[in-house]
Design a protein around this motif. Structure first.
Motif, PDB file in Angstrom:
ATOM      1  N   ALA A 133     -90.877   7.398  -6.064  1.00 38.51           N
ATOM      2  CA  ALA A 133     -89.635   7.558  -6.817  1.00 38.51           C
ATOM      3  C   ALA A 133     -88.446   7.778  -5.881  1.00 38.51           C
ATOM      4  CB  ALA A 133     -89.768   8.724  -7.797  1.00 38.51           C
ATOM      5  N   ALA A 134     -88.654   8.535  -4.819  1.00 40.32           N
ATOM      6  CA  ALA A 134     -87.585   8.763  -3.845  1.00 40.32           C
ATOM      7  C   ALA A 134     -87.239   7.479  -3.101  1.00 40.32           C
ATOM      8  CB  ALA A 134     -87.984   9.859  -2.862  1.00 40.32           C
ATOM      9  N   LEU A 135     -88.228   6.633  -2.840  1.00 36.75           N
ATOM     10  CA  LEU A 135     -87.972   5.352  -2.199  1.00 36.75           C
ATOM     11  C   LEU A 135     -87.114   4.458  -3.090  1.00 36.75           C
ATOM     12  CD1 LEU A 135     -88.566   3.560   0.270  1.00 36.75           C
ATOM     13  CD2 LEU A 135     -90.563   2.719  -0.973  1.00 36.75           C
ATOM     14  N   PHE A 136     -87.396   4.456  -4.386  1.00 36.10           N
ATOM     15  CA  PHE A 136     -86.563   3.700  -5.330  1.00 36.10           C
ATOM     16  C   PHE A 136     -85.130   4.225  -5.322  1.00 36.10           C
ATOM     17  CE2 PHE A 136     -84.609   3.487  -9.525  1.00 36.10           C
ATOM     18  CZ  PHE A 136     -84.530   2.108  -9.677  1.00 36.10           C
ATOM     19  N   MET A 137     -84.980   5.547  -5.321  1.00 33.82           N
ATOM     20  CA  MET A 137     -83.644   6.142  -5.300  1.00 33.82           C
ATOM     21  C   MET A 137     -82.906   5.767  -4.017  1.00 33.82           C
ATOM     22  SD  MET A 137     -82.347  10.091  -5.945  1.00 33.82           S
ATOM     23  CE  MET A 137     -83.933  10.689  -5.668  1.00 33.82           C
ATOM     24  N   SER A 138     -83.600   5.765  -2.902  1.00 33.77           N
ATOM     25  CA  SER A 138     -82.985   5.392  -1.629  1.00 33.77           C
ATOM     26  C   SER A 138     -82.484   3.957  -1.655  1.00 33.77           C
ATOM     27  CB  SER A 138     -84.006   5.577  -0.509  1.00 33.77           C
ATOM     28  OG  SER A 138     -83.557   5.020   0.680  1.00 33.77           O
ATOM     29  N   ILE A 139     -83.290   3.061  -2.189  1.00 33.65           N
ATOM     30  CA  ILE A 139     -82.897   1.652  -2.270  1.00 33.65           C
ATOM     31  C   ILE A 139     -81.688   1.486  -3.189  1.00 33.65           C
ATOM     32  CG2 ILE A 139     -83.651  -0.626  -3.069  1.00 33.65           C
ATOM     33  CD1 ILE A 139     -86.478   0.191  -2.075  1.00 33.65           C
ATOM     34  N   GLY A 140     -81.674   2.184  -4.316  1.00 32.39           N
ATOM     35  CA  GLY A 140     -80.548   2.092  -5.242  1.00 32.39           C
ATOM     36  C   GLY A 140     -79.250   2.604  -4.641  1.00 32.39           C
ATOM     37  N   ILE A 141     -79.319   3.691  -3.902  1.00 32.57           N
ATOM     38  CA  ILE A 141     -78.117   4.229  -3.255  1.00 32.57           C
ATOM     39  C   ILE A 141     -77.636   3.299  -2.156  1.00 32.57           C
ATOM     40  CG2 ILE A 141     -77.267   6.140  -1.829  1.00 32.57           C
ATOM     41  CD1 ILE A 141     -79.046   7.990  -3.506  1.00 32.57           C
ATOM     42  N   PHE A 142     -78.567   2.702  -1.418  1.00 32.42           N
ATOM     43  CA  PHE A 142     -78.192   1.732  -0.383  1.00 32.42           C
ATOM     44  C   PHE A 142     -77.487   0.529  -1.008  1.00 32.42           C
ATOM     45  CE2 PHE A 142     -79.094  -1.883   2.408  1.00 32.42           C
ATOM     46  CZ  PHE A 142     -78.603  -1.399   3.614  1.00 32.42           C
ATOM     47  N   MET A 149     -63.069   1.612   0.668  1.00 29.03           N
ATOM     48  CA  MET A 149     -64.424   1.830   0.223  1.00 29.03           C
ATOM     49  C   MET A 149     -65.420   1.837   1.392  1.00 29.03           C
ATOM     50  SD  MET A 149     -64.184   2.221  -3.101  1.00 29.03           S
ATOM     51  CE  MET A 149     -65.825   2.117  -3.702  1.00 29.03           C
ATOM     52  N   LEU A 150     -64.912   1.615   2.583  1.00 27.73           N
ATOM     53  CA  LEU A 150     -65.787   1.625   3.750  1.00 27.73           C
ATOM     54  C   LEU A 150     -66.390   3.013   3.976  1.00 27.73           C
ATOM     55  CD1 LEU A 150     -66.938   0.115   6.186  1.00 27.73           C
ATOM     56  CD2 LEU A 150     -64.926   0.851   7.461  1.00 27.73           C
ATOM     57  N   GLY A 151     -65.590   4.056   3.812  1.00 29.11           N
ATOM     58  CA  GLY A 151     -66.094   5.418   3.981  1.00 29.11           C
ATOM     59  C   GLY A 151     -67.172   5.752   2.973  1.00 29.11           C
ATOM     60  N   PHE A 152     -66.979   5.337   1.727  1.00 28.26           N
ATOM     61  CA  PHE A 152     -67.989   5.566   0.695  1.00 28.26           C
ATOM     62  C   PHE A 152     -69.276   4.827   1.037  1.00 28.26           C
ATOM     63  CE2 PHE A 152     -70.093   4.327  -3.249  1.00 28.26           C
ATOM     64  CZ  PHE A 152     -70.274   5.563  -3.834  1.00 28.26           C
ATOM     65  N   SER A 153     -69.158   3.592   1.510  1.00 31.50           N
ATOM     66  CA  SER A 153     -70.339   2.805   1.871  1.00 31.50           C
ATOM     67  C   SER A 153     -71.120   3.467   2.989  1.00 31.50           C
ATOM     68  CB  SER A 153     -69.927   1.399   2.296  1.00 31.50           C
ATOM     69  OG  SER A 153     -69.337   0.714   1.243  1.00 31.50           O
ATOM     70  N   ILE A 154     -70.422   3.920   4.013  1.00 35.12           N
ATOM     71  CA  ILE A 154     -71.094   4.587   5.134  1.00 35.12           C
ATOM     72  C   ILE A 154     -71.779   5.864   4.671  1.00 35.12           C
ATOM     73  CG2 ILE A 154     -70.693   5.768   7.334  1.00 35.12           C
ATOM     74  CD1 ILE A 154     -68.507   3.646   7.862  1.00 35.12           C
ATOM     75  N   MET A 155     -71.122   6.629   3.802  1.00 34.81           N
ATOM     76  CA  MET A 155     -71.713   7.859   3.281  1.00 34.81           C
ATOM     77  C   MET A 155     -72.966   7.552   2.458  1.00 34.81           C
ATOM     78  SD  MET A 155     -69.967  10.826   0.952  1.00 34.81           S
ATOM     79  CE  MET A 155     -69.717   9.752  -0.429  1.00 34.81           C
ATOM     80  N   MET A 156     -72.911   6.519   1.614  1.00 29.39           N
ATOM     81  CA  MET A 156     -74.075   6.149   0.805  1.00 29.39           C
ATOM     82  C   MET A 156     -75.229   5.668   1.683  1.00 29.39           C
ATOM     83  SD  MET A 156     -73.657   6.729  -2.420  1.00 29.39           S
ATOM     84  CE  MET A 156     -72.916   8.258  -1.906  1.00 29.39           C
ATOM     85  N   TRP A 157     -74.922   4.942   2.738  1.00 33.91           N
ATOM     86  CA  TRP A 157     -75.984   4.482   3.629  1.00 33.91           C
ATOM     87  C   TRP A 157     -76.624   5.652   4.363  1.00 33.91           C
ATOM     88  CZ3 TRP A 157     -72.414   0.135   5.738  1.00 33.91           C
ATOM     89  CH2 TRP A 157     -72.343  -0.885   4.799  1.00 33.91           C
ATOM     90  N   PHE A 158     -75.830   6.640   4.748  1.00 30.96           N
ATOM     91  CA  PHE A 158     -76.391   7.825   5.404  1.00 30.96           C
ATOM     92  C   PHE A 158     -77.287   8.594   4.440  1.00 30.96           C
ATOM     93  CE2 PHE A 158     -76.122  12.361   6.458  1.00 30.96           C
ATOM     94  CZ  PHE A 158     -76.740  12.336   7.699  1.00 30.96           C
ATOM     95  N   VAL A 159     -76.824   8.779   3.212  1.00 33.31           N
ATOM     96  CA  VAL A 159     -77.625   9.488   2.213  1.00 33.31           C
ATOM     97  C   VAL A 159     -78.916   8.725   1.929  1.00 33.31           C
ATOM     98  CG1 VAL A 159     -77.678  10.187  -0.225  1.00 33.31           C
ATOM     99  CG2 VAL A 159     -75.676  10.675   1.167  1.00 33.31           C
ATOM    100  N   LEU A 176     -80.487   6.758   3.951  1.00 33.24           N
ATOM    101  CA  LEU A 176     -81.358   6.891   5.120  1.00 33.24           C
ATOM    102  C   LEU A 176     -82.114   8.216   5.090  1.00 33.24           C
ATOM    103  CD1 LEU A 176     -82.327   5.848   7.910  1.00 33.24           C
ATOM    104  CD2 LEU A 176     -80.409   7.114   8.889  1.00 33.24           C
ATOM    105  N   VAL A 177     -81.426   9.293   4.748  1.00 29.41           N
ATOM    106  CA  VAL A 177     -82.080  10.604   4.674  1.00 29.41           C
ATOM    107  C   VAL A 177     -83.157  10.601   3.590  1.00 29.41           C
ATOM    108  CG1 VAL A 177     -81.715  13.036   4.131  1.00 29.41           C
ATOM    109  CG2 VAL A 177     -80.116  11.857   5.626  1.00 29.41           C
ATOM    110  N   ILE A 178     -82.833  10.070   2.410  1.00 25.41           N
ATOM    111  CA  ILE A 178     -83.815  10.018   1.327  1.00 25.41           C
ATOM    112  C   ILE A 178     -84.967   9.083   1.695  1.00 25.41           C
ATOM    113  CG2 ILE A 178     -84.166   9.389  -1.095  1.00 25.41           C
ATOM    114  CD1 ILE A 178     -81.313  10.303  -1.632  1.00 25.41           C
ATOM    115  N   PHE A 179     -84.674   7.986   2.392  1.00 23.75           N
ATOM    116  CA  PHE A 179     -85.709   7.062   2.832  1.00 23.75           C
ATOM    117  C   PHE A 179     -86.690   7.754   3.782  1.00 23.75           C
ATOM    118  CE2 PHE A 179     -87.246   3.869   5.883  1.00 23.75           C
ATOM    119  CZ  PHE A 179     -87.896   3.012   5.010  1.00 23.75           C
ATOM    120  N   LEU A 180     -86.172   8.521   4.736  1.00 22.97           N
ATOM    121  CA  LEU A 180     -87.048   9.234   5.673  1.00 22.97           C
ATOM    122  C   LEU A 180     -87.914  10.261   4.956  1.00 22.97           C
ATOM    123  CD1 LEU A 180     -84.605   9.681   8.691  1.00 22.97           C
ATOM    124  CD2 LEU A 180     -86.495   8.057   8.469  1.00 22.97           C
ATOM    125  N   VAL A 181     -87.353  10.952   3.972  1.00 26.32           N
ATOM    126  CA  VAL A 181     -88.135  11.912   3.188  1.00 26.32           C
ATOM    127  C   VAL A 181     -89.216  11.187   2.396  1.00 26.32           C
ATOM    128  CG1 VAL A 181     -88.010  13.530   1.241  1.00 26.32           C
ATOM    129  CG2 VAL A 181     -86.327  13.656   3.072  1.00 26.32           C
TER     130      VAL A 181
END
Length: 104
Positions: free
Chosen positions: A51-60, A1-11, A13-18
């Motif tokens: 709303a995007a910030l909430f989504m970013s936090i949930g994915i993280f 699940m490490l790969g999934f975690s890294i992918m979710m953190w990257f996603v 981060l992108v949504i957080f920056l937006v």
């Protein structure tokens, strides 16, 4: 699940920056029928940013859950967190679209 975690953190981060860009008032990346017809373009962008910030936090958080749960329940718990995040975000985005829609 490490790969999934890294992918979710990257996603996340992108949504957080937006979302930070939207919250600062940068609306140049927004387009569409609602954006073109609304009078308060900056308010619309800031509402989408929240709303995007909430989504970013949930994915993280789903990435954290996937990393620290045992393998037997990690997928189930991660999916629960993701589905709750998607449902709340979808409803929130829909409410934003409805609030800022201007009828011509």
């Amino acid at each position: 699940m490490l790969g999934f975690s890294i992918m979710m953190w990257f996603v996340s981060l992108v949504i957080f920056l937006v979302s930070i860009s939207l919250l600062r008032g940068n609306t140049s990346m927004i387009h569409g029928k609602v954006f073109d017809s609304t009078k308060d373009k900056e308010g619309y962008g800031k509402a989408l940013g929240r709303a995007a910030l909430f989504m970013s936090i949930g994915i993280f958080i789903s990435g954290i859950v996937a990393l620290f749960d045992s393998n037997a329940v990690a997928i189930r718990n991660t999916l629960i967190v993701l589905l709750i995040t998607i449902a709340v975000s979808g409803i929130w985005f829909g409410m934003i679209q409805k609030r800022y829609r201007a009828y011509r």
